[in-house]
Design a protein around this motif. Structure first.
Motif, short mmCIF file in Angstrom:
data_model
loop_
_atom_site.label_atom_id
_atom_site.label_comp_id
_atom_site.label_asym_id
_atom_site.label_seq_id
_atom_site.Cartn_x
_atom_site.Cartn_y
_atom_site.Cartn_z
N LEU A 51 16.70 -17.76 9.60
CA LEU A 51 16.40 -18.14 10.98
C LEU A 51 15.53 -17.11 11.70
N LEU A 52 15.38 -15.93 11.13
CA LEU A 52 14.60 -14.90 11.80
C LEU A 52 13.17 -15.33 12.12
N PRO A 53 12.43 -15.94 11.17
CA PRO A 53 11.05 -16.35 11.51
C PRO A 53 10.97 -17.32 12.68
N ALA A 54 11.97 -18.18 12.83
CA ALA A 54 11.95 -19.13 13.94
C ALA A 54 12.33 -18.46 15.26
N GLN A 55 13.26 -17.50 15.19
CA GLN A 55 13.71 -16.85 16.41
C GLN A 55 12.76 -15.75 16.86
N PHE A 56 12.22 -14.99 15.94
CA PHE A 56 11.33 -13.88 16.27
C PHE A 56 10.06 -13.97 15.43
N PRO A 57 9.20 -14.95 15.70
CA PRO A 57 8.02 -15.16 14.84
C PRO A 57 7.04 -14.00 14.88
N VAL A 58 6.81 -13.41 16.05
CA VAL A 58 5.84 -12.33 16.17
C VAL A 58 6.32 -11.09 15.42
N ALA A 59 7.58 -10.73 15.63
CA ALA A 59 8.11 -9.54 14.96
C ALA A 59 8.12 -9.71 13.44
N ALA A 65 2.96 -8.56 7.74
CA ALA A 65 1.60 -8.06 7.59
C ALA A 65 1.58 -6.58 7.26
N SER A 66 2.48 -5.81 7.87
CA SER A 66 2.55 -4.38 7.58
C SER A 66 2.95 -4.13 6.14
N ILE A 67 3.94 -4.88 5.66
CA ILE A 67 4.36 -4.70 4.26
C ILE A 67 3.24 -5.07 3.31
N ALA A 68 2.53 -6.16 3.60
CA ALA A 68 1.42 -6.58 2.72
C ALA A 68 0.30 -5.54 2.72
N ALA A 69 -0.04 -4.99 3.91
CA ALA A 69 -1.10 -3.98 3.98
C ALA A 69 -0.73 -2.73 3.20
N TYR A 70 0.51 -2.31 3.33
CA TYR A 70 0.95 -1.11 2.59
C TYR A 70 0.98 -1.38 1.08
N HIS A 71 1.37 -2.60 0.71
CA HIS A 71 1.46 -2.92 -0.72
C HIS A 71 0.08 -2.92 -1.38
N PHE A 72 -0.92 -3.48 -0.70
CA PHE A 72 -2.24 -3.62 -1.32
C PHE A 72 -3.15 -2.42 -1.05
N GLY A 73 -2.93 -1.69 0.02
CA GLY A 73 -3.86 -0.60 0.32
C GLY A 73 -3.23 0.73 0.65
N GLY A 74 -1.91 0.81 0.65
CA GLY A 74 -1.26 2.08 0.93
C GLY A 74 -1.27 2.41 2.42
N TRP A 75 -1.02 3.71 2.69
CA TRP A 75 -0.90 4.15 4.08
C TRP A 75 -2.21 3.99 4.85
N ILE A 76 -3.33 4.17 4.18
CA ILE A 76 -4.61 4.05 4.88
C ILE A 76 -4.82 2.63 5.38
N LEU A 78 -2.51 0.45 6.05
CA LEU A 78 -1.56 0.20 7.13
C LEU A 78 -2.03 0.82 8.44
N ALA A 79 -2.58 2.05 8.36
CA ALA A 79 -3.06 2.72 9.57
C ALA A 79 -4.25 1.97 10.17
N VAL A 80 -5.17 1.51 9.31
CA VAL A 80 -6.32 0.74 9.80
C VAL A 80 -5.87 -0.55 10.48
N LEU A 81 -4.89 -1.24 9.88
CA LEU A 81 -4.39 -2.50 10.45
C LEU A 81 -3.84 -2.28 11.85
N TRP A 82 -2.99 -1.28 12.02
CA TRP A 82 -2.37 -1.07 13.32
C TRP A 82 -3.36 -0.49 14.33
N SER A 83 -4.36 0.24 13.88
CA SER A 83 -5.39 0.71 14.80
C SER A 83 -6.18 -0.45 15.36
N VAL A 84 -6.53 -1.40 14.48
CA VAL A 84 -7.26 -2.59 14.95
C VAL A 84 -6.40 -3.39 15.94
N VAL A 85 -5.12 -3.54 15.61
CA VAL A 85 -4.21 -4.28 16.49
C VAL A 85 -4.11 -3.59 17.85
N ASP A 86 -4.00 -2.26 17.85
CA ASP A 86 -3.91 -1.52 19.12
C ASP A 86 -5.16 -1.69 19.96
#
Length: 472
Positions: A51-59, A65-76, A78-86
């Motif tokens: 039920l989590l995706p229905a109750q908290f879709p954004v979170a 997305a963070s887990i996928a970014a770290y899995h495919f590209g590592g910390w760099i 993940l940092a680029v993803l969150w910088s763009v989001v910010d």
């Protein structure tokens, strides 16, 4: 012979009652196997995850997305993803602050409030307040279906327990407000077993309101006289209704009367509206004497003015009969507002019984027949008891400012108004003009505050919008 009788009597012994044998039935206690308990915990955990995706879709999306970014590209990566989001959020906030607040900020706040305030305290507050039900040694709680936030309040949508009613919540609004640390609580019924609890986060009406701008083309059915608790304008309807304002001394009745007069002053200047004022105290309305078409202070003159209003109303009704059903304000037939301050002076407190009888008859005639032909009574009162004013049910719209007793709330706004959150008896004396409004056709009271019209504002109104002459 006597010996035989004695011997027979000796042989007959009284029968002692045999005590009833108590049979006790004991229910065997069977311990639940541990595997069943673990299975139940595991099922609840898995259901919460699903039920989590229905109750908290954004979170959930952000975490995924963070887990996928770290899995495919590592910390760099993940940092680029969150910088763009910010950067995107920063630009959004600066460029479109209103949509950012509605889409991002208020939704994030709603999630936080749901988890930290309502979910965390839900069970103890509802159990202590008596809203939890028990059946066969199992506890049933109303369920939170969602939480949304506006700029000033939280709205908690609740599915109530089968067999209970929204009235159970309406009787516990004070306990709910204190339990969740809110200034007040109001109940809105959305449907069967579906209610919304509204909790203000702060008092939006704590600061005084200056006199509002005078509308150039006033809508006599929606005059701006203050603001509502949600920040929207408080629009007072005069055309087509009658309004009763009740409050103790210092509650702000004058703010309501003068805000209404101010809002329609452009219509007064244009000649399509006029005010007939009755001011027994000679202090509240006399300051704007030049604004009124007629003015009266002493009892005899006031009753004569009311009877003159009845005669004018009946003459207009005679002309409209068979020709016109809806009143349209014109210079010939202006919208007439009879402003009656301290109405109890004429209906209950004056020593002359004939004055009281004539005043009651005139007010009753105006309030029962005047709406359709453009006559409105705007009255102010301190004591709402029937022995003071037994005509209060003839006023469709009522305003309850600060009152002395809890029972008076239902006298003014109707039965059950206090259960719905209209705690007019708890209004702070330092908040004049704050009250609750019950509009015709709506059972839900609305918390409002009238604007304060100062002496300087009245001077400006009398200079700009006064009619040509005033008759006593």
């Amino acid at each position: 012979m006597l010996g035989r009788k004695s011997a027979g009597a000796a042989q007959v012994q009284p029968t002692a009652p045999v005590p009833a044998r108590t049979i006790r039935f004991t229910t065997p206690v069977v311990e639940t196997p541990g595997i069943f308990i673990l299975t139940g915990w595991l099922w609840r955990f898995l259901r919460a995850l699903m039920l989590l995706p229905a109750q908290f879709p954004v979170a959930v999306s952000a975490l995924g997305a963070s887990i996928a970014a770290y899995h495919f590209g590592g910390w760099i990566s993940l940092a680029v993803l969150w910088s763009v989001v910010d950067v995107v959020l920063l630009v959004w906030w600066r460029r479109w602050p209103r949509s950012f607040r509605e889409v991002v900020a208020l939704r994030a706040l709603a999630t936080w409030r749901r988890l930290w305030v309502y979910r965390r305290h839900w069970q103890p507050v509802l159990v202590v307040s008596g809203l939890a039900e028990s059946y066969l040694e199992r506890q049933y709680l109303p369920q939170i279906r969602g939480v949304s936030c506006s700029a000033w309040a939280d709205r908690v949508r609740v599915r109530i327990v089968a067999g209970t009613s929204p009235a159970d919540f309406e009787k516990r609004v004070t306990e709910l407000a204190h339990g969740f640390g809110a200034p007040s609580c109001r109940i809105e019924v959305r449907g069967p077993r579906d209610v919304v609890l509204e909790f203000p986060r702060y008092d939006t009406l704590a600061d005084p309101i200056d006199a509002l701008p005078i509308p150039e083309v006033p809508d006599l059915a929606a005059l701006p006289v203050g603001i509502c608790e949600d920040g929207e304008p408080w629009l007072l309807r005069l055309h087509g209704t009658h309004v009763l304002t009740v409050g103790v001394t210092g509650a702000g009745k004058g703010s309501v009367l003068w805000s209404a007069i101010r809002a329609m002053s452009s219509a007064i200047t244009a000649g399509i509206a006029e005010v007939w004022a009755i001011d027994p105290k000679r202090m509240e309305l006399s300051y704007g004497l030049a604004l009124f078409a007629h003015y009266a202070a002493d009892a005899e003159t006031a009753v004569a003015l009311l009877e003159a209003a009845v005669a004018a109303m009946q003459e207009r009704a005679e002309r409209y009969a068979g020709r016109q059903r809806v009143h349209v304000p014109t210079v010939r037939d202006p919208f007439t507002v009879v402003v009656l301050d301290e109405v109890a002076f004429l209906t209950a407190y004056h020593p002359d019984r004939d004055i009281r009888r004539r005043a009651e008859n005139a007010i009753a005639t105006l309030t029962s027949q005047g709406r359709s032909v453009g006559f409105c009574v705007l009255a102010a009162l301190q004591d709402p008891r029937k022995e003071v004013l037994n005509l209060r049910n003839l006023f469709p719209d009522k305003i309850a400012l600060r009152l002395d007793e809890a029972s008076q709330v239902d006298m003014v706004l109707g039965e059950g108004a206090r259960d719905r959150g209209a705690n007019a008896h708890l209004i702070d004396p330092e908040l004049p003009g704050v009250g609750f409004v019950k509009l015709e056709g709506s059972p839900v009271p609305v918390r409002v505050r009238a604007a304060f019209v100062s002496d300087a504002d009245i001077d400006h109104m009398t200079a700009e919008a006064a009619p040509t002459g005033v008759e006593g």
